[in-house]
Scaffold this motif. Structure first.
Motif, PDB file in Angstrom:
ATOM      1  N   LEU A 155       0.822  -1.219   0.000  1.00 21.70           N
ATOM      2  CA  LEU A 155       0.000   0.000   0.000  1.00 21.70           C
ATOM      3  C   LEU A 155       0.853   1.264   0.000  1.00 21.70           C
ATOM      4  O   LEU A 155       0.377   2.331  -0.373  1.00 21.70           O
ATOM      5  N   ASP A 156       2.120   1.145   0.394  1.00 27.27           N
ATOM      6  CA  ASP A 156       3.009   2.308   0.373  1.00 27.27           C
ATOM      7  C   ASP A 156       3.222   2.834  -1.032  1.00 27.27           C
ATOM      8  O   ASP A 156       3.677   3.972  -1.204  1.00 27.27           O
ATOM      9  N   LEU A 157       2.894   2.046  -2.052  1.00 27.50           N
ATOM     10  CA  LEU A 157       2.995   2.523  -3.431  1.00 27.50           C
ATOM     11  C   LEU A 157       2.095   3.739  -3.670  1.00 27.50           C
ATOM     12  O   LEU A 157       2.435   4.621  -4.445  1.00 27.50           O
ATOM     13  N   ILE A 158       0.954   3.766  -3.012  1.00 31.21           N
ATOM     14  CA  ILE A 158       0.015   4.867  -3.262  1.00 31.21           C
ATOM     15  C   ILE A 158       0.003   5.898  -2.148  1.00 31.21           C
ATOM     16  O   ILE A 158      -0.465   7.014  -2.348  1.00 31.21           O
ATOM     17  N   GLY A 159       0.497   5.545  -0.987  1.00 30.69           N
ATOM     18  CA  GLY A 159       0.536   6.512   0.107  1.00 30.69           C
ATOM     19  C   GLY A 159       0.765   5.831   1.439  1.00 30.69           C
ATOM     20  O   GLY A 159       0.442   4.648   1.596  1.00 30.69           O
ATOM     21  N   ASP A 160       1.298   6.583   2.374  1.00 32.00           N
ATOM     22  CA  ASP A 160       1.510   6.004   3.692  1.00 32.00           C
ATOM     23  C   ASP A 160       0.178   5.939   4.446  1.00 32.00           C
ATOM     24  O   ASP A 160      -0.852   6.399   3.970  1.00 32.00           O
ATOM     25  N   ARG A 161       0.225   5.382   5.620  1.00 27.00           N
ATOM     26  CA  ARG A 161      -0.974   5.166   6.425  1.00 27.00           C
ATOM     27  C   ARG A 161      -1.735   6.471   6.677  1.00 27.00           C
ATOM     28  O   ARG A 161      -2.965   6.517   6.610  1.00 27.00           O
ATOM     29  N   ASP A 162      -0.992   7.547   6.973  1.00 20.26           N
ATOM     30  CA  ASP A 162      -1.630   8.837   7.241  1.00 20.26           C
ATOM     31  C   ASP A 162      -2.307   9.403   5.997  1.00 20.26           C
ATOM     32  O   ASP A 162      -3.402   9.962   6.071  1.00 20.26           O
ATOM     33  N   LYS A 163      -1.651   9.277   4.849  1.00 18.05           N
ATOM     34  CA  LYS A 163      -2.222   9.782   3.600  1.00 18.05           C
ATOM     35  C   LYS A 163      -3.509   9.031   3.269  1.00 18.05           C
ATOM     36  O   LYS A 163      -4.520   9.637   2.896  1.00 18.05           O
ATOM     37  N   LEU A 164      -3.499   7.715   3.422  1.00 17.59           N
ATOM     38  CA  LEU A 164      -4.708   6.930   3.159  1.00 17.59           C
ATOM     39  C   LEU A 164      -5.839   7.336   4.105  1.00 17.59           C
ATOM     40  O   LEU A 164      -6.991   7.427   3.700  1.00 17.59           O
ATOM     41  N   ALA A 165      -5.494   7.615   5.367  1.00 20.00           N
ATOM     42  CA  ALA A 165      -6.506   8.051   6.337  1.00 20.00           C
ATOM     43  C   ALA A 165      -7.091   9.404   5.936  1.00 20.00           C
ATOM     44  O   ALA A 165      -8.303   9.617   6.036  1.00 20.00           O
ATOM     45  N   GLN A 166      -6.243  10.321   5.461  1.00 17.37           N
ATOM     46  CA  GLN A 166      -6.726  11.625   4.997  1.00 17.37           C
ATOM     47  C   GLN A 166      -7.679  11.458   3.823  1.00 17.37           C
ATOM     48  O   GLN A 166      -8.730  12.113   3.769  1.00 17.37           O
ATOM     49  N   TRP A 167      -7.298  10.614   2.876  1.00 17.47           N
ATOM     50  CA  TRP A 167      -8.147  10.392   1.708  1.00 17.47           C
ATOM     51  C   TRP A 167      -9.502   9.804   2.111  1.00 17.47           C
ATOM     52  O   TRP A 167     -10.531  10.209   1.598  1.00 17.47           O
ATOM     53  N   ARG A 168      -9.487   8.833   3.027  1.00 17.99           N
ATOM     54  CA  ARG A 168     -10.760   8.253   3.464  1.00 17.99           C
ATOM     55  C   ARG A 168     -11.619   9.321   4.119  1.00 17.99           C
ATOM     56  O   ARG A 168     -12.825   9.390   3.878  1.00 17.99           O
ATOM     57  N   HIS A 169     -11.025  10.165   4.940  1.00 20.97           N
ATOM     58  CA  HIS A 169     -11.758  11.232   5.618  1.00 20.97           C
ATOM     59  C   HIS A 169     -12.361  12.213   4.615  1.00 20.97           C
ATOM     60  O   HIS A 169     -13.493  12.681   4.790  1.00 20.97           O
ATOM     61  N   LYS A 170     -11.612  12.504   3.554  1.00 21.74           N
ATOM     62  CA  LYS A 170     -12.060  13.461   2.534  1.00 21.74           C
ATOM     63  C   LYS A 170     -12.858  12.798   1.411  1.00 21.74           C
ATOM     64  O   LYS A 170     -13.210  13.446   0.438  1.00 21.74           O
TER      65      LYS A 170
END
Length: 69
Positions: free
Chosen positions: A18-33
C-alpha cells in the motif's frame, strides 16, 4: 496496463504494498475526505481490494503525450 496490485488479493493497512500509493496517514486523509481508492470498513479494520486499487491507479494515470499544452 500491468496491474500494480494482485487483482484477487485483499490489502490491509500495514501491508507494505500500500506504500505505493501513500503512507498510512495519507490513506486516512483520503478516506476522511472521501478521496482515494474504494475500501471496505469492517469494524475498525480497513480493507482494500486489489482490483479496486488497480482501477483507481488506472483512473489516475497521466500520459504526458496526451496532455494539452
Amino acid at each position: 496496463m500491468a496491474n500494480l496490485f494482485e487483482q484477487n488479493r485483499n490489502y490491509v493497512l500495514g501491508d507494505p504494498e500500500l506504500d505505493l500509493i501513500g503512507d498510512r496517514d495519507k490513506l486516512a486523509q483520503w478516506r476522511h475526505k472521501k478521496m482515494g481508492p474504494a475500501y471496505y470498513r469492517l469494524g475498525r479494520k480497513v480493507i482494500y481490494r486489489g482490483s479496486d486499487l488497480n482501477a483507481w491507479a488506472q483512473a489516475n494515470r497521466v500520459d504526458p503525450s496526451e496532455e494539452s499544452v
